[in-house]
Design a protein around this motif. Sequence first.
Motif, mmCIF file in Angstrom:
data_model
loop_
_atom_site.group_PDB
_atom_site.id
_atom_site.type_symbol
_atom_site.label_atom_id
_atom_site.label_comp_id
_atom_site.label_asym_id
_atom_site.label_seq_id
_atom_site.Cartn_x
_atom_site.Cartn_y
_atom_site.Cartn_z
ATOM 1 N N ARG A 116 -17.279 -52.303 -18.953
ATOM 2 C CA ARG A 116 -17.234 -51.139 -19.819
ATOM 3 C C ARG A 116 -18.570 -50.429 -19.802
ATOM 4 N NH1 ARG A 116 -19.978 -53.598 -24.301
ATOM 5 N NH2 ARG A 116 -19.692 -51.963 -25.806
ATOM 6 N N PRO A 145 -12.359 -60.349 -27.845
ATOM 7 C CA PRO A 145 -11.893 -59.835 -26.550
ATOM 8 C C PRO A 145 -12.769 -60.219 -25.348
ATOM 9 C CG PRO A 145 -11.856 -58.088 -28.193
ATOM 10 C CD PRO A 145 -12.546 -59.254 -28.823
ATOM 11 N N ASP A 146 -14.091 -60.200 -25.504
ATOM 12 C CA ASP A 146 -14.935 -60.434 -24.336
ATOM 13 C C ASP A 146 -16.342 -60.858 -24.759
ATOM 14 O OD1 ASP A 146 -16.400 -58.059 -25.031
ATOM 15 O OD2 ASP A 146 -14.817 -56.887 -24.083
ATOM 16 N N LEU A 147 -17.205 -61.091 -23.764
ATOM 17 C CA LEU A 147 -18.549 -61.597 -24.039
ATOM 18 C C LEU A 147 -19.365 -60.641 -24.923
ATOM 19 C CD1 LEU A 147 -20.652 -63.855 -23.525
ATOM 20 C CD2 LEU A 147 -21.483 -62.510 -21.605
ATOM 21 N N ASP A 148 -19.242 -59.337 -24.711
ATOM 22 C CA ASP A 148 -20.006 -58.403 -25.539
ATOM 23 C C ASP A 148 -19.640 -58.543 -27.012
ATOM 24 O OD1 ASP A 148 -21.443 -57.485 -23.445
ATOM 25 O OD2 ASP A 148 -20.488 -55.519 -23.311
ATOM 26 N N HIS A 182 -25.901 -56.732 -16.493
ATOM 27 C CA HIS A 182 -25.682 -57.205 -17.863
ATOM 28 C C HIS A 182 -26.770 -58.211 -18.233
ATOM 29 C CE1 HIS A 182 -23.689 -59.011 -21.332
ATOM 30 N NE2 HIS A 182 -22.867 -57.968 -21.331
ATOM 31 N N TYR A 226 -14.702 -68.454 -27.584
ATOM 32 C CA TYR A 226 -16.088 -68.854 -27.323
ATOM 33 C C TYR A 226 -16.573 -69.811 -28.396
ATOM 34 C CZ TYR A 226 -16.181 -64.683 -24.352
ATOM 35 O OH TYR A 226 -15.911 -63.745 -23.407
ATOM 36 N N PRO A 256 -18.026 -69.862 -23.150
ATOM 37 C CA PRO A 256 -16.568 -69.702 -23.174
ATOM 38 C C PRO A 256 -15.890 -71.068 -23.299
ATOM 39 C CG PRO A 256 -17.427 -69.314 -20.954
ATOM 40 C CD PRO A 256 -18.618 -69.516 -21.850
ATOM 41 N N MET A 268 -10.119 -64.170 -25.582
ATOM 42 C CA MET A 268 -11.116 -65.068 -25.003
ATOM 43 C C MET A 268 -11.778 -65.868 -26.131
ATOM 44 S SD MET A 268 -12.152 -65.653 -21.939
ATOM 45 C CE MET A 268 -13.550 -66.642 -21.478
ATOM 46 N N LEU A 323 -21.257 -61.667 -28.262
ATOM 47 C CA LEU A 323 -22.695 -61.450 -28.461
ATOM 48 C C LEU A 323 -22.942 -60.689 -29.766
ATOM 49 C CD1 LEU A 323 -23.684 -60.453 -24.803
ATOM 50 C CD2 LEU A 323 -24.399 -62.524 -26.003
ATOM 51 N N GLU A 324 -22.060 -59.751 -30.013
ATOM 52 C CA GLU A 324 -22.153 -58.950 -31.236
ATOM 53 C C GLU A 324 -22.090 -59.871 -32.476
ATOM 54 O OE1 GLU A 324 -22.434 -54.960 -32.473
ATOM 55 O OE2 GLU A 324 -22.573 -55.880 -30.514
ATOM 56 N N GLU A 329 -15.583 -66.202 -15.846
ATOM 57 C CA GLU A 329 -15.353 -67.256 -16.836
ATOM 58 C C GLU A 329 -15.838 -66.869 -18.228
ATOM 59 O OE1 GLU A 329 -13.461 -69.530 -15.903
ATOM 60 O OE2 GLU A 329 -13.652 -69.148 -13.745
ATOM 61 N N ALA A 330 -16.973 -66.162 -18.307
ATOM 62 C CA ALA A 330 -17.501 -65.797 -19.622
ATOM 63 C C ALA A 330 -16.918 -64.466 -20.095
ATOM 64 C CB ALA A 330 -19.026 -65.717 -19.588
ATOM 65 N N ALA A 331 -16.068 -63.849 -19.266
ATOM 66 C CA ALA A 331 -15.414 -62.581 -19.610
ATOM 67 C C ALA A 331 -16.434 -61.493 -19.965
ATOM 68 C CB ALA A 331 -14.413 -62.760 -20.740
ATOM 69 N N ILE A 332 -17.363 -61.247 -19.055
ATOM 70 C CA ILE A 332 -18.278 -60.114 -19.233
ATOM 71 C C ILE A 332 -17.456 -58.848 -19.035
ATOM 72 C CG2 ILE A 332 -20.283 -58.920 -18.265
ATOM 73 C CD1 ILE A 332 -21.469 -61.652 -17.637
ATOM 74 N N PRO A 333 -17.428 -57.975 -20.045
ATOM 75 C CA PRO A 333 -16.498 -56.841 -19.969
ATOM 76 C C PRO A 333 -16.964 -55.727 -19.039
ATOM 77 C CG PRO A 333 -17.758 -56.749 -21.996
ATOM 78 C CD PRO A 333 -18.162 -58.018 -21.310
ATOM 79 N N GLY A 377 -9.533 -73.404 -21.017
ATOM 80 C CA GLY A 377 -8.126 -73.731 -21.231
ATOM 81 C C GLY A 377 -7.674 -73.550 -22.657
ATOM 82 N N CYS A 378 -6.724 -74.396 -23.056
ATOM 83 C CA CYS A 378 -6.125 -74.182 -24.363
ATOM 84 C C CYS A 378 -6.881 -74.949 -25.436
ATOM 85 C CB CYS A 378 -4.664 -74.581 -24.353
ATOM 86 S SG CYS A 378 -4.443 -76.287 -23.876
#
Lengths: 411, 121
Positions: free
Chosen positions: A172, B83-86, A118, B3, B107, B1, B89-90, A166-170, B110-111
Amino acid sequence: MSEPLAYAAVEAIARGTYGRLVAYLASRAGDVAGAEDALSDAFAAALERWPADGVPDKPEAWLLHVARNRMIDAARRSQVRQNSERLLLHLAEEARKVAATHEQFPDERLKLLFVCAHPAIDPAARTPLMLQTVLGLDAARIAAAFLVSPAAMGQRLVRVKAKIREAAIPFRVPGPREWDERVPFVLDAIYSAYTTGWEHLAEAWSAHRGLAEEAISLGRTLVQLLPSEPEARGLLALMLHCEARRAARHTSRGEFVPLDAQDPALWSRPMMAEAEAHLRSAAAFQRMGRYQLEAAIQSIHAQRAATGRIDWREILLLYEGLVRIAPGIGALAGRAVALAQADGPAAGFAALEEIPAGRVVNYQPYWAARGHLLQLLGRKDEARSAFGRAASLTDDPALRVYLLQRTADRH
Amino acid sequence: MKYALLVYESEEAFNRRDEQAVAAGRAYGEALQAAGVLIGGAGLGSPDTATTLSVRDGRRQIHDGPYAETKEYLAGLGLIDVPDLDAALEWAARHPAAGYAKVEIRPLLGCLFPGGSGKSS
């Protein structure tokens, strides 16, 4: 069941399906490190139980079952990750289904490869991460291959795995829009493993040895997983063509032999044939790319085994294509050498002179090519100093000796 | 998630900010809102207007200027939930400043504490 038999069963799974098991667990939990820890617990449990209870019917399902229980326990202990437990319960349900029915568990290695390569992952960590997670190589071996201490490599790998989580790299497979942007990262990481291994073939004692073979098995995996990506086949063809020449690249006394001077009888015919087959099926897609072009150049060199000659005009044409889509320093230097062979040393040298000086300072093949062309032009003093520069830039002892000999060439 | 999108701009880019840039920023915020991913965000005033504070041994130390004298400054931030890093990034790629400045994606831990004291939106 005897202990040795149970151990052999565990070892066979660890060798054969480790990557698939990690990929499956990691893709469900979004956590590579957690998946690896859980899986090594599961292997430890197998070593304890299988000698007494016998190897289960579906050993992989057994391992997945134990591993996902470990992951659920770990998620319950950790308070930071609120969402993971739900994911893991879903995983547990799936693992149960895999065990109950006779389905194979899904192959998620492609998703894992895309995570390893990635763009948000440190480029220096991509190849090691692939080798560790997809092929199951241990960190000490990877560290040795990349010439860093096991502690430093361990730290680097821990860091990237934490980032994935931690950064939630998906996990997919990228969609068509990102495809062209993302696939090269995967190919480059595999090729980098290959060249790291290849450059050190001369050193029998080197830890780099074997890395070339691991890269080829990654390449084969990738072709399997991406049957309609011509560049994956191009990469595999390129590696196979180079690998076919392993025995010819050094004399029995360990002296370096340049490609043009190699004895084609020593080239591996099965590997060359396999490379050609991949290159042909890649061509059917009519989507040219960097690796197909580089493999095609090696393919022309390989034809010398049958024809006894090298079609430099054809090689030049392929290099022209290569510098258009991937004007790397290697491609530019290669083009200059091909030009010298096709149109004479003056034309080749002029092309070499066009490469910006700042890009070639530490690039050994450029200085070797420069020395070669200056020699053909009869500029002996300059040739000598270029070969000397090239020799000082390589860490391959056999190549260094060869380059130093060329500084003394009289022709 | 969740960010944070942190926009870093050079001083020149900072000073070049005009109505058009402000309008682009607003339109971007509205797009995030319409997609239902925006938690909150704002552009920041220039680094000249920054004051930096620390407390050491119970004493407040305050000085004029941003935390670090660098060539690029934090110019704006947005908090998003995707939902996620991608996906993050988008959205970062669509930021109007992405073409000339840099967007860092981090990211959140915590809360998140919801506010609710904002007087205007």
